[in-house]
Design an enzyme around this catalytic site. Sequence first.
Site, PDB file in Angstrom:
ATOM      1  N   ASP A 103      27.462  39.239  39.505  1.00  0.00           N
ATOM      2  CA  ASP A 103      28.822  39.264  40.053  1.00  0.00           C
ATOM      3  C   ASP A 103      29.243  37.807  40.274  1.00  0.00           C
ATOM      4  O   ASP A 103      28.535  37.043  40.933  1.00  0.00           O
ATOM      5  CB  ASP A 103      28.820  40.047  41.365  1.00  0.00           C
ATOM      6  CG  ASP A 103      30.217  40.426  41.821  1.00  0.00           C
ATOM      7  OD1 ASP A 103      31.186  39.760  41.406  1.00  0.00           O
ATOM      8  OD2 ASP A 103      30.328  41.377  42.614  1.00  0.00           O
ATOM      9  N   GLU A 121      36.018  47.837  41.253  1.00  0.00           N
ATOM     10  CA  GLU A 121      34.586  47.680  40.994  1.00  0.00           C
ATOM     11  C   GLU A 121      33.771  48.948  41.221  1.00  0.00           C
ATOM     12  O   GLU A 121      33.167  49.125  42.262  1.00  0.00           O
ATOM     13  CB  GLU A 121      34.007  46.517  41.794  1.00  0.00           C
ATOM     14  CG  GLU A 121      34.322  46.444  43.265  1.00  0.00           C
ATOM     15  CD  GLU A 121      33.717  45.177  43.894  1.00  0.00           C
ATOM     16  OE1 GLU A 121      32.528  44.915  43.692  1.00  0.00           O
ATOM     17  OE2 GLU A 121      34.451  44.452  44.593  1.00  0.00           O
ATOM     18  N   HIS A 170      38.194  39.314  50.275  1.00  0.00           N
ATOM     19  CA  HIS A 170      38.411  40.753  50.480  1.00  0.00           C
ATOM     20  C   HIS A 170      39.621  40.978  51.365  1.00  0.00           C
ATOM     21  O   HIS A 170      39.582  40.710  52.552  1.00  0.00           O
ATOM     22  CB  HIS A 170      37.187  41.414  51.140  1.00  0.00           C
ATOM     23  CG  HIS A 170      36.062  41.637  50.189  1.00  0.00           C
ATOM     24  ND1 HIS A 170      34.748  41.675  50.589  1.00  0.00           N
ATOM     25  CD2 HIS A 170      36.045  41.840  48.853  1.00  0.00           C
ATOM     26  CE1 HIS A 170      33.980  41.877  49.521  1.00  0.00           C
ATOM     27  NE2 HIS A 170      34.737  41.982  48.460  1.00  0.00           N
ATOM     28  N   GLU A 193      33.157  45.230  37.138  1.00  0.00           N
ATOM     29  CA  GLU A 193      34.313  44.819  37.926  1.00  0.00           C
ATOM     30  C   GLU A 193      35.226  43.904  37.120  1.00  0.00           C
ATOM     31  O   GLU A 193      34.751  43.038  36.381  1.00  0.00           O
ATOM     32  CB  GLU A 193      33.843  44.062  39.177  1.00  0.00           C
ATOM     33  CG  GLU A 193      34.964  43.508  40.045  1.00  0.00           C
ATOM     34  CD  GLU A 193      34.467  42.745  41.269  1.00  0.00           C
ATOM     35  OE1 GLU A 193      33.358  42.181  41.225  1.00  0.00           O
ATOM     36  OE2 GLU A 193      35.212  42.707  42.270  1.00  0.00           O
ATOM     37  N   ASP A 224      37.421  37.626  40.308  1.00  0.00           N
ATOM     38  CA  ASP A 224      36.162  38.239  40.744  1.00  0.00           C
ATOM     39  C   ASP A 224      35.782  39.274  39.691  1.00  0.00           C
ATOM     40  O   ASP A 224      36.589  40.160  39.394  1.00  0.00           O
ATOM     41  CB  ASP A 224      36.437  38.879  42.119  1.00  0.00           C
ATOM     42  CG  ASP A 224      35.267  39.624  42.738  1.00  0.00           C
ATOM     43  OD1 ASP A 224      34.151  39.582  42.186  1.00  0.00           O
ATOM     44  OD2 ASP A 224      35.488  40.250  43.798  1.00  0.00           O
ATOM     45  N   HIS A 244      39.041  45.871  46.079  1.00  0.00           N
ATOM     46  CA  HIS A 244      39.758  45.194  47.164  1.00  0.00           C
ATOM     47  C   HIS A 244      40.857  44.298  46.621  1.00  0.00           C
ATOM     48  O   HIS A 244      40.842  43.916  45.447  1.00  0.00           O
ATOM     49  CB  HIS A 244      38.754  44.337  47.942  1.00  0.00           C
ATOM     50  CG  HIS A 244      37.941  43.445  47.038  1.00  0.00           C
ATOM     51  ND1 HIS A 244      38.340  42.182  46.693  1.00  0.00           N
ATOM     52  CD2 HIS A 244      36.787  43.673  46.346  1.00  0.00           C
ATOM     53  CE1 HIS A 244      37.445  41.661  45.856  1.00  0.00           C
ATOM     54  NE2 HIS A 244      36.499  42.544  45.611  1.00  0.00           N
TER      55      HIS A 244
HETATM   56 MN    MN Z   1      32.576  40.841  42.631  1.00  0.00          MN
HETATM   57 MN    MN Z   2      34.805  42.229  44.307  1.00  0.00          MN
END
Ligand code: MN
Ligand code: MN
Length: 297
Positions: free
Chosen positions: A90, A193, A168, A282, A101, A160
């Site tokens: 990630d 995600e 977030h 994600e 992200d 998010h």
């Molecule tokens: Mn992530």
């Molecule tokens: Mn994330």
Amino acid sequence: MSTDVDLDGEQYEKHREAGEILQTVREEAVERIEVGASHLELVEHVESRIRELGAEPAFPMNVCVDEEAAHGTPSIDDDSTFGEEMINIDIGVHVDGWIADAAITVDLSGNDELVEASAEALDAAIEMVEPGIDTGVLGDVIGRTIEGYGYQPVVNLTGHGLGHYEQHTSPNIPNKKIPEGVELEVGDVVAIEPFATDGRGRVGEGNAEQIFALENDSSVRNRKAREALDQITEEFQTLPFATRWLDVDRPEMTLRRLKQRDIVHGYPILKEKKGSLVSQKEHTLIVTDDGCEVITR
Ligand code: MN
Ligand code: MN
């Protein structure tokens, strides 16, 4: 449909730039994952490439193996190497606080279908994104897609919103049906995600803790703690950082001190039940007038 949100504005351009850099380093990361490769060398490569390309990591690169789902990253002298495992990476990149992200699973364990389950769930959700879509509906399609493969969505992890220097923010994007979500709007920047597992469908906290973030910036008397706090407030602000990013010697001890005083908080590793596997995928996207723009693919 007309809107007052300028999707060509500076903040969105910075999100896009972060997204492009993320794509480059993610590809380099995937190429490096093989049995015997070092976790620490992988994250150091990715994080230094992000800086080389003109951005900053938005959080430490996460490396999670098998039942681990989130918040794993190598310690300062970590000597772990990859085995025949399921590996989730990630990555977060920001340009002046505007974040991208994204996560992907690299499977060296021979469980392709579990990887496909989270990937297809993500595609199905992205397909449905448009202004006015309810996040509960996205959760429903994610959950049903994963269940269609005979696996469980991890329901206590969610997608998010992404704010300025905020990793977030609302809205949450659930990984199962919820009675009432919120409606996405043009200009929202969100990460979706899905996590799929052959375990319980719920993660718990493990003991390991390598990722921290500033909780409240109060004064400390200890010299090393003060040095560390200066670095945190200047370089990372409220974004998460890794123990190994601190310049003080013996950063573990300093972090314990800062944590005791509630100046920083930790992110314990999140895991499924022992012996199970977790896959994750994600992307970050911008909601547009007629759908969405995925900035990380
Ligand atoms: Mn992530
Ligand atoms: Mn994330």
